[in-house]
Design an enzyme around this catalytic site. Sequence first.
Site, PDB file in Angstrom:
ATOM      1  N   GLU A 244       0.815  -1.222   0.000  1.00 22.98           N
ATOM      2  CA  GLU A 244       0.000   0.000   0.000  1.00 22.98           C
ATOM      3  C   GLU A 244       0.846   1.269   0.000  1.00 22.98           C
ATOM      4  OE1 GLU A 244      -2.774   0.407   3.289  1.00 22.98           O
ATOM      5  OE2 GLU A 244      -3.543   2.300   2.527  1.00 22.98           O
TER       6      GLU A 244
ATOM      7  N   LYS B  56      -2.544  -2.092  -3.090  1.00 26.42           N
ATOM      8  CA  LYS B  56      -3.589  -1.211  -2.534  1.00 26.42           C
ATOM      9  C   LYS B  56      -3.194   0.236  -2.783  1.00 26.42           C
ATOM     10  CE  LYS B  56      -6.074  -0.120   1.734  1.00 26.42           C
ATOM     11  NZ  LYS B  56      -6.749  -0.690   2.898  1.00 26.42           N
TER      12      LYS B  56
ATOM     13  N   SER C  67      -9.916   4.051   0.355  1.00 24.38           N
ATOM     14  CA  SER C  67     -10.885   5.125   0.081  1.00 24.38           C
ATOM     15  C   SER C  67     -10.286   6.495   0.384  1.00 24.38           C
ATOM     16  CB  SER C  67     -12.197   4.900   0.826  1.00 24.38           C
ATOM     17  OG  SER C  67     -12.050   4.896   2.227  1.00 24.38           O
TER      18      SER C  67
ATOM     19  N   GLY D  68     -10.549   8.940   2.411  1.00 21.83           N
ATOM     20  CA  GLY D  68     -11.271  10.144   2.814  1.00 21.83           C
ATOM     21  C   GLY D  68     -12.330  10.568   1.804  1.00 21.83           C
TER      22      GLY D  68
ATOM     23  N   ARG E 129     -12.726   3.821   6.017  1.00 24.59           N
ATOM     24  CA  ARG E 129     -13.770   4.805   6.326  1.00 24.59           C
ATOM     25  C   ARG E 129     -15.005   4.652   5.441  1.00 24.59           C
ATOM     26  NH1 ARG E 129      -9.412   9.504   6.019  1.00 24.59           N
ATOM     27  NH2 ARG E 129      -8.358   7.793   4.960  1.00 24.59           N
TER      28      ARG E 129
END
Length: 340
Positions: A176, A218, A260, A262, A291
């Site tokens: 990620e 990711k 995602s 934010g 989130r």
Amino acid sequence: MNLEALNKVADAMVQPGKGILAADESTGTMGKRMEAIGVENSADNRRAYREMMFSAKDAMAYVSGVILYDETIWQDAADGTPLVKKITDAGSIPGIKVDEGTRALHGAKPGELITTGLDGLSKRLPKYHERGARFAKWRAVIDPTNISHAGVLANAHALARYANLCQEFDIVPIVEPEVLMDGDNDIDTTYAVTEWVLKETFQQLYFMNVKLEGIVLKPNMIVPGKKAAKQASVDEVAQKTIKCLMACVPAAVPGIAYLSGGQSDELATAHLSRMNEIGGFPWQMTFSYGRALQAAPQKAWSGKAENIAAGQAAFLHRARMNGLASQGKWNEILERQHAA
Ligand code: 13P
């Protein structure tokens, strides 16, 4: 290392119709989430909240894997069942966040961060595997408005060292490299920085002998920063994200599971669905949302036992919508029709 087994797990993580629930918030981050809904940030409340999600079998039908925080992987549900067993009973794969957060990267630009957690990782990984984890996560953080070659290189190198160790212990690494979305940079800056970061990351993965068939990437989507003067349409985000990833990510990678970062719940779903509708890329594309999957269930639950059904219904709705998006089948009508 058993590459065939790693590849099988990676394929299962990104199978069509499902995606990953990122429930690996640190105790500090959970403190902020709990404060927002007026709940005390105790170990038992964190357990109760996460147990609510992992026991929601109809919602978990859209969840291929769950990223856990160290505390959670050792916790038991109220009835004494390990939470990891709740996850496997629901047909999902437990995973574990193994990075230990970020600190200042001295020698790079002031403000640049490096992710920590390599020391002792080879001792922690077999324990997590024994407890049931079949994949792991390590998040590198890049601020597109404050970036240097030294910072990108150091973070990509750490990701590659982590990924190599995971594979050695038969754990699929989620790689990620997150380019943050909260600045004032335009979409083309996000594109250029993400391209840079991904190219450096895949170079370092190669140097560290990481087998691409046994990872899940990711990344962030290519969006303008939240404070940018000009925002982008769903179609522009989808087109630019596909173009950037096609230029950087080898076809041997089984799948891409976006963070995602934010974005609003619905926008994160819309972007993913549009990309899968356009298609034409060699990987599965799905979600690995924190989130964007949890904001609604957190609010519906609000720490009250009598709200568990409402929390699970809100979780089911978001999981189902993102499951559709992973196949390019989401739309606003379904979003409203199925709303909890
Ligand atoms: P968000 O989807 O909230 O960005 O979280 C995903 C994640 O795991 C970030 O590391």
